[in-house]
Design a protein around this motif. Sequence first.
Motif, PDB file in Angstrom:
ATOM      1  N   SER A 186       0.945  -1.216  -0.078  1.00  0.00           N
ATOM      2  CA  SER A 186       0.122   0.064  -0.015  1.00  0.00           C
ATOM      3  C   SER A 186       0.712   1.303  -0.102  1.00  0.00           C
ATOM      4  N   ALA A 187       0.177   2.378  -0.267  1.00  0.00           N
ATOM      5  CA  ALA A 187       1.027   3.702  -0.229  1.00  0.00           C
ATOM      6  C   ALA A 187       1.667   3.758   1.283  1.00  0.00           C
ATOM      7  N   ALA A 188       2.664   4.739   1.327  1.00  0.00           N
ATOM      8  CA  ALA A 188       3.204   4.897   2.370  1.00  0.00           C
ATOM      9  C   ALA A 188       2.494   5.362   3.725  1.00  0.00           C
ATOM     10  N   GLY A 189       2.249   4.933   4.847  1.00  0.00           N
ATOM     11  CA  GLY A 189       1.344   5.464   5.888  1.00  0.00           C
ATOM     12  C   GLY A 189       0.057   4.696   5.942  1.00  0.00           C
ATOM     13  N   VAL A 190      -0.473   3.978   4.665  1.00  0.00           N
ATOM     14  CA  VAL A 190      -1.705   3.556   4.633  1.00  0.00           C
ATOM     15  C   VAL A 190      -1.755   2.094   5.243  1.00  0.00           C
ATOM     16  N   THR A 191      -2.637   2.030   6.284  1.00  0.00           N
ATOM     17  CA  THR A 191      -2.988   0.747   6.914  1.00  0.00           C
ATOM     18  C   THR A 191      -4.422   0.678   7.229  1.00  0.00           C
ATOM     19  N   LYS A 192      -4.827  -0.591   7.733  1.00  0.00           N
ATOM     20  CA  LYS A 192      -6.154  -0.512   8.444  1.00  0.00           C
ATOM     21  C   LYS A 192      -6.216   0.595   9.556  1.00  0.00           C
ATOM     22  N   ALA A 193      -5.220   0.826  10.400  1.00  0.00           N
ATOM     23  CA  ALA A 193      -5.283   1.864  11.454  1.00  0.00           C
ATOM     24  C   ALA A 193      -5.514   3.111  11.151  1.00  0.00           C
ATOM     25  N   SER A 194      -4.874   3.533   9.809  1.00  0.00           N
ATOM     26  CA  SER A 194      -4.812   4.927   9.594  1.00  0.00           C
ATOM     27  C   SER A 194      -6.299   5.120   8.887  1.00  0.00           C
ATOM     28  N   ALA A 195      -6.777   4.209   8.046  1.00  0.00           N
ATOM     29  CA  ALA A 195      -8.208   4.572   7.633  1.00  0.00           C
ATOM     30  C   ALA A 195      -9.203   4.399   8.747  1.00  0.00           C
ATOM     31  N   LEU A 196      -9.239   3.427   9.777  1.00  0.00           N
ATOM     32  CA  LEU A 196     -10.023   3.601  10.875  1.00  0.00           C
ATOM     33  C   LEU A 196     -10.006   4.712  11.804  1.00  0.00           C
ATOM     34  N   ASP A 197      -8.676   4.999  11.871  1.00  0.00           N
ATOM     35  CA  ASP A 197      -8.748   6.340  12.629  1.00  0.00           C
ATOM     36  C   ASP A 197      -9.484   7.489  12.034  1.00  0.00           C
ATOM     37  N   ARG A 198      -9.486   7.602  10.740  1.00  0.00           N
ATOM     38  CA  ARG A 198     -10.184   8.503   9.937  1.00  0.00           C
ATOM     39  C   ARG A 198     -11.714   8.307  10.273  1.00  0.00           C
ATOM     40  N   VAL A 199     -12.194   7.161  10.214  1.00  0.00           N
ATOM     41  CA  VAL A 199     -13.529   6.780  10.383  1.00  0.00           C
ATOM     42  C   VAL A 199     -13.902   7.440  11.778  1.00  0.00           C
ATOM     43  N   ALA A 200     -13.202   6.766  12.752  1.00  0.00           N
ATOM     44  CA  ALA A 200     -13.388   7.101  14.011  1.00  0.00           C
ATOM     45  C   ALA A 200     -13.540   8.721  14.333  1.00  0.00           C
ATOM     46  N   ARG A 201     -12.835   9.244  13.842  1.00  0.00           N
ATOM     47  CA  ARG A 201     -12.652  10.723  14.204  1.00  0.00           C
ATOM     48  C   ARG A 201     -14.101  11.370  13.245  1.00  0.00           C
ATOM     49  N   SER A 202     -14.618  10.991  12.363  1.00  0.00           N
ATOM     50  CA  SER A 202     -15.450  11.461  11.798  1.00  0.00           C
ATOM     51  C   SER A 202     -16.812  11.356  12.563  1.00  0.00           C
ATOM     52  N   HIS A 203     -16.699  10.332  13.534  1.00  0.00           N
ATOM     53  CA  HIS A 203     -17.975  10.160  14.401  1.00  0.00           C
ATOM     54  C   HIS A 203     -17.255  10.707  15.905  1.00  0.00           C
ATOM     55  N   ALA A 204     -16.229  11.523  15.905  1.00  0.00           N
ATOM     56  CA  ALA A 204     -15.879  12.143  17.233  1.00  0.00           C
ATOM     57  C   ALA A 204     -15.656  11.111  18.191  1.00  0.00           C
ATOM     58  N   LEU A 205     -14.850  10.047  17.804  1.00  0.00           N
ATOM     59  CA  LEU A 205     -14.432   8.880  18.620  1.00  0.00           C
ATOM     60  C   LEU A 205     -13.130   8.889  18.675  1.00  0.00           C
ATOM     61  N   THR A 206     -12.379   8.074  19.820  1.00  0.00           N
ATOM     62  CA  THR A 206     -10.956   8.147  19.729  1.00  0.00           C
ATOM     63  C   THR A 206     -10.768   6.474  19.703  1.00  0.00           C
ATOM     64  N   PRO A 207      -9.582   6.065  19.598  1.00  0.00           N
ATOM     65  CA  PRO A 207      -9.132   4.769  19.754  1.00  0.00           C
ATOM     66  C   PRO A 207      -9.644   3.937  21.288  1.00  0.00           C
ATOM     67  N   ALA A 208      -9.852   4.921  22.170  1.00  0.00           N
ATOM     68  CA  ALA A 208     -10.480   4.293  23.428  1.00  0.00           C
ATOM     69  C   ALA A 208     -11.894   3.898  23.162  1.00  0.00           C
ATOM     70  N   ASP A 209     -12.647   4.441  22.233  1.00  0.00           N
ATOM     71  CA  ASP A 209     -13.818   4.174  21.998  1.00  0.00           C
ATOM     72  C   ASP A 209     -14.092   2.509  21.181  1.00  0.00           C
ATOM     73  N   VAL A 210     -13.035   2.246  20.503  1.00  0.00           N
ATOM     74  CA  VAL A 210     -12.915   1.152  19.459  1.00  0.00           C
ATOM     75  C   VAL A 210     -12.478  -0.203  19.902  1.00  0.00           C
ATOM     76  N   ILE A 211     -13.308  -1.141  19.537  1.00  0.00           N
ATOM     77  CA  ILE A 211     -12.916  -2.601  19.972  1.00  0.00           C
ATOM     78  C   ILE A 211     -12.715  -2.999  18.649  1.00  0.00           C
ATOM     79  N   ALA A 212     -11.594  -4.060  18.247  1.00  0.00           N
ATOM     80  CA  ALA A 212     -11.096  -4.287  16.922  1.00  0.00           C
ATOM     81  C   ALA A 212     -10.911  -5.860  16.893  1.00  0.00           C
ATOM     82  N   PHE A 213     -11.166  -6.412  15.821  1.00  0.00           N
ATOM     83  CA  PHE A 213     -10.949  -7.827  15.610  1.00  0.00           C
ATOM     84  C   PHE A 213     -10.074  -8.442  14.685  1.00  0.00           C
TER      85      PHE A 213
END
Length: 266
Positions: A186-213
């Motif tokens: 993938s492009a530099a810096g692109v991971t599942k985490a980078s995209a999920l962080d963007r989605v979480a922030r769009s809902h005003a959520l932080t990593p502490a609000d997320v459970i991932a499998f």
Amino acid sequence: MKLVATDLDGTLVRNDRTVGPRTVEVFRRLERAGVVIVLVTGRPIRWIFPVYEQLGVRALAICANGAATYDPSTDTIVHSTPIEAEVLAEVCARLRATVPGVVFAVERDGGRQMRHEPEFPVGPWEADHQSVGPCTYAEMLTRPASKLLVRAGAQLPDEFTARVGACLQGLAEATNSSSSGMVEVSAAGVTKASALDRVARSHALTPADVIAFGDMPNDLPMLTWAGRGVAMANAHPAVRAAAADITSSTNEDEGVAAYLERFYNY
């Protein structure tokens, strides 16, 4: 937790590519309760529609290991971070100079299309797919790619991924999600985490609000980013070692559903 993020293959989806009834019920309950659901997968967009049909939840899907975020309600890619054409050319040139027998395929437009060198092995389920077809090496480099797929005959997955990653250090991200010896770039810096962080922030959520499998190395960035990263019982050893918790059962036995039932007291 206000957001549930889950990988698909080896995690939410059983080995026969079906989604179990227990999983369907749990995710529909989560949706009714207002929990944000995000499917986070290495799959291209063209492979996710059977999951939507079975799951019955119209959640966003982060595809191609974070390169494209897809909204099924509008059939649109709402965010895309591809490997630009000039970078793609440099990536392939480095690998061709370093790895004997290397062959390539590219996922385009979030995986709506795949183009591959004639020598690149394509699965039988893709051989007659209208969006999949061969092209020359030069043609492959003319457009941005959501993901570059790299093969060089029989390879040990982790060792080959490390070799490709070292070759591309600072230029692109290398990971793997199967035992087939194929590396996903993938492009530099692109991971599942980078995209999920963007989605979480769009809902005003932080990593502490997320459970991932998840279950494979391409899930590691997401599991270590999330407030609670959960490895499957059938997960890769590195994933199990890095996760905050491990499911008591495998994807085949709907381990994600069982974990969420206990976590949310369903």
